[in-house]
Structure formats: C-alpha cells, structure tokens
Design a protein around this motif. Structure first.
Motif, PDB file in Angstrom:
ATOM      1  N   VAL A 110     -21.899  72.036 -16.924  1.00 29.78           N
ATOM      2  CA  VAL A 110     -21.927  71.163 -15.736  1.00 29.78           C
ATOM      3  C   VAL A 110     -23.213  71.404 -14.950  1.00 29.78           C
ATOM      4  O   VAL A 110     -23.930  70.464 -14.581  1.00 29.78           O
ATOM      5  CB  VAL A 110     -20.691  71.427 -14.842  1.00 29.78           C
ATOM      6  CG1 VAL A 110     -20.751  70.573 -13.584  1.00 29.78           C
ATOM      7  CG2 VAL A 110     -19.397  71.181 -15.615  1.00 29.78           C
ATOM      8  N   ALA A 113     -26.219  70.011 -16.809  1.00 25.66           N
ATOM      9  CA  ALA A 113     -26.267  68.545 -16.752  1.00 25.66           C
ATOM     10  C   ALA A 113     -26.763  68.086 -15.379  1.00 25.66           C
ATOM     11  O   ALA A 113     -27.602  67.190 -15.280  1.00 25.66           O
ATOM     12  CB  ALA A 113     -24.882  67.966 -17.038  1.00 25.66           C
ATOM     13  N   LEU A 114     -26.285  68.730 -14.328  1.00 28.08           N
ATOM     14  CA  LEU A 114     -26.726  68.339 -12.979  1.00 28.08           C
ATOM     15  C   LEU A 114     -28.214  68.625 -12.808  1.00 28.08           C
ATOM     16  O   LEU A 114     -28.934  67.868 -12.169  1.00 28.08           O
ATOM     17  CB  LEU A 114     -25.903  69.076 -11.912  1.00 28.08           C
ATOM     18  CG  LEU A 114     -24.434  68.644 -11.819  1.00 28.08           C
ATOM     19  CD1 LEU A 114     -23.664  69.556 -10.858  1.00 28.08           C
ATOM     20  CD2 LEU A 114     -24.303  67.184 -11.381  1.00 28.08           C
ATOM     21  N   ASP A 131     -18.310  62.091 -22.162  1.00 29.59           N
ATOM     22  CA  ASP A 131     -17.914  63.472 -22.487  1.00 29.59           C
ATOM     23  C   ASP A 131     -17.149  63.423 -23.802  1.00 29.59           C
ATOM     24  O   ASP A 131     -16.063  62.842 -23.878  1.00 29.59           O
ATOM     25  CB  ASP A 131     -17.041  64.014 -21.342  1.00 29.59           C
ATOM     26  CG  ASP A 131     -16.558  65.445 -21.594  1.00 29.59           C
ATOM     27  OD1 ASP A 131     -17.011  66.074 -22.573  1.00 29.59           O
ATOM     28  OD2 ASP A 131     -15.726  65.925 -20.799  1.00 29.59           O
ATOM     29  N   LEU A 143     -18.441  66.584 -13.216  1.00 33.97           N
ATOM     30  CA  LEU A 143     -19.665  65.810 -12.974  1.00 33.97           C
ATOM     31  C   LEU A 143     -19.395  64.637 -12.029  1.00 33.97           C
ATOM     32  O   LEU A 143     -20.165  64.397 -11.094  1.00 33.97           O
ATOM     33  CB  LEU A 143     -20.247  65.309 -14.308  1.00 33.97           C
ATOM     34  CG  LEU A 143     -20.876  66.404 -15.177  1.00 33.97           C
ATOM     35  CD1 LEU A 143     -21.179  65.867 -16.578  1.00 33.97           C
ATOM     36  CD2 LEU A 143     -22.158  66.945 -14.528  1.00 33.97           C
ATOM     37  N   GLU A 146     -19.315  65.494  -8.485  1.00 33.83           N
ATOM     38  CA  GLU A 146     -20.623  65.781  -7.879  1.00 33.83           C
ATOM     39  C   GLU A 146     -21.490  64.540  -7.715  1.00 33.83           C
ATOM     40  O   GLU A 146     -22.487  64.576  -7.000  1.00 33.83           O
ATOM     41  CB  GLU A 146     -21.402  66.776  -8.763  1.00 33.83           C
ATOM     42  CG  GLU A 146     -20.775  68.147  -8.873  1.00 33.83           C
ATOM     43  CD  GLU A 146     -21.014  69.004  -7.639  1.00 33.83           C
ATOM     44  OE1 GLU A 146     -21.870  68.639  -6.802  1.00 33.83           O
ATOM     45  OE2 GLU A 146     -20.327  70.038  -7.501  1.00 33.83           O
TER      46      GLU A 146
END
Ligand code: GLN
Length: 296
Positions: A110, A113-114, A131, A143, A146
C-alpha cells in the motif's frame, strides 16, 4: 449452577493469567497478547474494559465461549481467524476461511503504491485501480481509503473471498467506489488502469509443508501456493497487467523474502521500467516491487 471448565469461578484477571500460561506451555508465540484479545472478545470488552473489571468473576456463559476460543487457539488457529477480523492499514477487515489473514508486511505494498502515485504518476483524471487476487479486499480498500477520487476493482478466483471483500467495502463506506469480479487473475478485466496491485500466492509448493502451523493449517492454500518455484502467479499476471495498464501506469507486487530480484527481472523483460528500488517491510525484507509502463 456450576460452570465446569478450567476458567470457571476465576476472576477476569486470574483467567487471563491462567490462559496466558496455558498458551505459553503450548508454544503459542504471543501468549499474553493472545490471552488478552481472546478474553476481551469473549467478554465483549477492550483492554481498558478488562482492566477496570479485573476482579469480577467469569460467568458460566463466558467460560463456555472462552473455552471454545482456547481450543481453537491451541490448535494454532490464528487469533484474527477466531475473532473473524483483523486490522489492516487502520481499517477493520472481516475475514473468513476463504481469505488470507492480512499481514502487516502487506502494508508495504500500500505504501509503495501511494509513493508511486505521489511521485511518478501525473493523473489528469480519477485514478482506476485493480487488485489481482484481492482476498479480503485489504490492499484495494486501503488504497481507496487514501484516495478519495479513485475507483477500483478487485478480482479473485474464490467467490467466497469476494463475498467478504464486498462486505468489507460496504462496512467501510467504500462500496460506491469498489467493485469485485470473479476470474483467474486479471482475465476478466478491461483497462486502462493507472495502478495494478497484487499480493499473489508466492510460496514454493514444496515449502508449504514447512510453514508455521498458523499459516499452513489455516490460510487458504489457493492464496499461498505459487507453484514449483513460487513464481507462477507473477508469470501469469505480469503480461496481463502490461496489457491493462494505461501509459505511465504502475504495477506493484508483493513478493516473498527471496523473490524481489527474480520478479524484477520478470517485470523488466515484460517491458516495464523499474524506476524505484524494491521497498522493504518493517523486517528489512524487500517486500514490494514496483514497475511502470512507458508513458506515450
Ligand atoms: N505472506 C504470506 C506468508 O508469509 C504468503 C502470502 C502469499 O503467498 N501471498 O505466508
């Protein structure tokens, strides 16, 4: 009425200590914590609730629930499975037999990826995320929590896992931005996606027998077994992801402790650019490998 079990007639505090001692003697790794969590769940109380009632006696109904939990934990069923939920990225996720217990290590995916979204992707529209092998929905839902404008789709071969992922999306108020589809890896998806993430099965088949009992006997084999060299899923997903990614889009894989080099090679030979080094988990193991498709 007399309650017959080993914790009957004990105070909450004495039951907690007796249980911790029993877990310790049975080789359970975190006996104190597990005893506290299971007694807390049986009594419907958190840490503070248990502390403020430490001297109250356990009732016979509570004793029955605690004894059932204890039998399961002694058989090495993980606490998260007994409780039926687990915290991941600050989200409370429901679990079932069909889903892996989300690991803290997977939070690295996570975070990775961010990071690529923040540093490398210059999106001009709401992000679309996929995903692959979503299980409980952990990575996708983290994700989406966020990224308030993003939408996402999670796939899984297991309908039972997808039912849990959908329930989690709903419970977290993310159902409007998350959808789920049953298929083999990414087979049913159509792109373009800005970001594709996956924690696929990656344990070598021959290593399954050597895993911790908590994992081997309780996590679904489908979510663990990565074939002879552990890399089957990466070989299947990488070309699918390359075809589905938008120009400049990113692919982030969780990998096993010794797989980051091999997965990097695989991604590079499928045409992706690895502009950031793999990201390590809290144990210092390279856990997330990130690649990008060329921008036009
Ligand atoms: N991380 C899991 C384990 O430690 C494996 C999950 C997977 O294969 N993706 O057993």
């Amino acid at each position: 009425m007399s309650a017959g079990g080993p914790f009957a007639g004990l105070s909450i505090e004495a039951a907690r200590r007796a249980l911790a001692a029993k877990f310790k003697a049975s080789g359970i790794e975190s006996p104190e914590l597990d005893a506290r969590l299971l007694i807390g769940a049986a009594l419907g109380r958190d840490h503070t609730g248990l502390a403020t009632q430490a001297s109250r006696l356990i009732t016979s109904v509570e004793e029955t629930v605690i004894s059932a939990f204890v039998r399961r934990r002694i058989a090495h069923e993980p606490v998260a499975r007994i409780l039926g939920h687990k915290e991941f990225w600050g989200l409370d996720l429901r679990l079932s037999d069909a889903t892996l217990v989300p690991r803290p290590d997977t939070e690295t995916v996570v975070a990775a990826a961010l990071e690529i979204l923040r540093n490398e992707l210059r999106a001009t529209r709401a992000l679309r995320i996929a995903d692959i092998g979503t299980g409980s929905g952990a990575i996708l839902l983290a994700l989406l929590s966020e990224l308030p404008d993003a939408t996402g789709i999670g796939t899984d071969i297991s309908m039972a896992a997808l039912a849990i992922a959908e329930m989690n999306a709903d419970k977290l108020g993310l159902a409007g931005r998350a959808s789920f589809v049953q298929c083999d890896y990414a087979a049913a998806l159509s792109g373009p996606f800005d970001l594709i993430v996956s924690n696929p099965p990656y344990i070598r088949s021959a290593d399954i027998a050597t895993l911790d009992r908590d994992v081997r006997d309780h996590d679904p084999l489908l979510a663990l077994d990565g074939g002879v060299d552990g890399l089957d899923a990466y070989r299947a997903i990488t070309p699918q992801a390359v075809a589905l990614l938008a120009p400049g889009g990113g692919l982030v894989f969780e990998v096993g402790h010794d797989q980051s080099t091999q997965v990097s090679v695989l991604m590079r030979s499928a045409g992706l650019t690895l502009s950031s080094p793999p990201k390590a988990d809290l144990g210092g193991i390279y856990r997330a490998v990130m690649g990008r498709k060329a921008a036009i």
